[in-house]
Design an enzyme around this catalytic site. Structure first.
Site, mmCIF file in Angstrom:
data_model
loop_
_atom_site.group_PDB
_atom_site.id
_atom_site.type_symbol
_atom_site.label_atom_id
_atom_site.label_comp_id
_atom_site.label_asym_id
_atom_site.label_seq_id
_atom_site.Cartn_x
_atom_site.Cartn_y
_atom_site.Cartn_z
ATOM 1 C CB CYS A 1 -0.948 -0.011 1.188
ATOM 2 S SG CYS A 1 -0.128 -0.097 2.799
ATOM 3 C CG HIS B 1 -4.068 0.598 4.247
ATOM 4 N ND1 HIS B 1 -3.424 -0.207 3.339
ATOM 5 C CD2 HIS B 1 -5.116 1.157 3.572
ATOM 6 C CE1 HIS B 1 -4.051 -0.153 2.172
ATOM 7 N NE2 HIS B 1 -5.082 0.670 2.289
#
Length: 441
Positions: free
Chosen positions: A68, A362
């Site tokens: 990510c 994330h």
């Protein structure tokens, strides 16, 4: 305290005699926890419409990998490239940066193993290194080190492979290899091997790492031609590019203009101070991971300024907290779990960091914000999980969720005050390798 049967029987009787407990039990057992307490209010107050909305194109998909952080960085570049070169759709190669990050992380691991070679293998530092020698995740400054050294390429030049899209098997063998490397390097130090002998051994180890990566991901290109048609269907072809010249010509961003800003309201991290994390990085000799810690009001003000100027923002958060993946909503009232269980889960952001309940998990991209009466109310987020979730892959983040679960943004230096920039440039406070602010997105 010993858990006696009589006490447990008392709990059982208290639970089964309450009709509300039996009702919610039926729902949760059949439908699941979140499905049994999902609220309407979160969807109503987080409609995906924003007063400030940066045009960015379609979302990408990292698939079954932990990339990510590099997707988010490459997406911010893509946003600029789409506009500057009049492109409708385009992606930079995530597999290319993935290869070089894995390659550099292996060498960085060797470096840290040698630095700690005189410690017992059970020491906290060595145990920390051996727990996960390398992984997919990373930080903004780590991807900058890759860009600085290796440049970038279009996705058409180095497309996805099975192991870049689903990385668990590759990771298992890389970590198996690196733990064996650690045994060998520690023994060499113990046996008083010369620097030359250690260097020769490391070279052989890195050749084997390169072999594993090339077999699994493909060999990164050294030169290539870039062919494309713009939005007006006009054909373009630029020949004999290197990854570095492509970055300079097509991305054209001075990465030194950007800094990482965090919000970590714990007692050991005063605001308006810079921080780094021991043993955190990927490229030996590369860019130091460094943050400026600020209060949340300043944090959001910096983000709003950059968005208003039409520039998207790399940011890191704890995406799994109070988040509806399918609907693409991150809000504190997404699920009414407290009423479902009749349990108080309330903690502060600082307490969650200190007690291991939350950290950055994330990285995504902020592409918009809704401002009402001069205050932010919700934020638009470009994820990298494909277009089948949320609003064609975009999420809505409530302002309160931003306060509680967002930890990092990457901001252009121009938006910092002189005082903030001075604080960032000061010698950073060094945090322990296992500090929550050293987590990898």
């Amino acid at each position: 305290m010993e858990l006696e049967k009589e006490m447990t029987k008392e709990f059982r009787n208290g639970f089964t005699q309450d009709k509300k407990n039996l009702a919610v039990q039926k729902s949760a057992v059949r439908n699941g926890i979140h499905e049994s307490c999902q609220t309407v209010e979160a969807a109503v107050s987080n409609v995906p419409v924003f007063s400030v909305d940066v045009e960015v194109g379609a979302v990408a998909n990292q698939k079954a990998s932990g990339r990510c952080w590099m997707f988010a960085a490459l997406n911010t570049f893509r946003h600029k490239l789409l506009k500057s070169h009049n492109l409708k759709e385009f992606e930079l190669s995530q597999s290319y940066t993935f290869f070089w990050d894995k390659y550099e992380k292996a060498n960085y691991f060797h470096e840290n193993i040698l630095k700690t070679a005189n410690q017992e293998v059970t020491s906290r530092e060595v145990s920390f290194l051996l727990q996960t020698p390398q992984q997919d995740g990373g930080q903004w400054d780590m991807i900058v080190s890759i860009f600085d050294k290796y440049g970038v390429v279009p996705k058409t030049v180095m497309p996805e492979s099975v192991s870049s899209s689903a990385s668990s098997v590759l990771n298992s063998y890389l970590n198996k290899k690196l733990r064996k490397d650690a045994m060998i390097l520690r023994r060499l130090v113990k046996d008083n091997a010369t620097e030359e002998e250690i260097a020769a051994t490391r070279k052989q180890m890195m050749e084997e790492i390169y072999q594993i990566l090339s077999v699994s991901l493909g060999t990164p290109p050294e030169t290539f031609d870039f062919e494309y048609r713009d939005s007006e269907k006009e054909y373009h072809c630029v020949k004999d590019l290197t990854p570095q010249t492509f970055f300079k010509q097509f991305v054209g961003i001075n990465l030194d203009d950007y800094v990482s800003v965090i919000n970590a309201p714990t007692k050991d991290k005063p605001f308006n101070r810079s921080f780094t994390v021991d043993m955190l990085g990927n490229v030996v000799g590369g860019r130091e991971v460094k943050y400026l810690n600020v209060d949340m009001e300043t944090f959001k003000d910096l983000a709003i300024k950059q968005l208003k100027d039409g520039e998207s923002i790399w940011y890191g958060c704890d995406v799994g907290q109070s988040s509806d993946r399918k609907a693409g909503i991150m809000a504190m009232d997404t699920f009414d779990v407290e009423n479902l269980f009749d349990v108080d889960f309330t903690t502060t952001k600082a307490e969650r960091l200190e007690f291991g309940e939350s950290l950055m998990t994330h990285a995504m991209v902020l592409t918009g914000v809704d401002i009402v009466d001069g205050k932010s109310t919700k934020w638009k987020v470009e994820n990298s999980w494909g277009d089948k979730i949320g609003d064609k892959g975009f999420f809505v983040m409530s302002d309160e969720w931003m306060d509680e679960y967002t930890y990092q943004i990457v901001i252009k230096k121009d938006y910092l005050t002189e005082e903030q920039l001075k604080a960032f440039n000061e010698e950073p406070i060094v945090l322990a390798p296992w500090d929550p602010m050293g987590s990898l997105a």
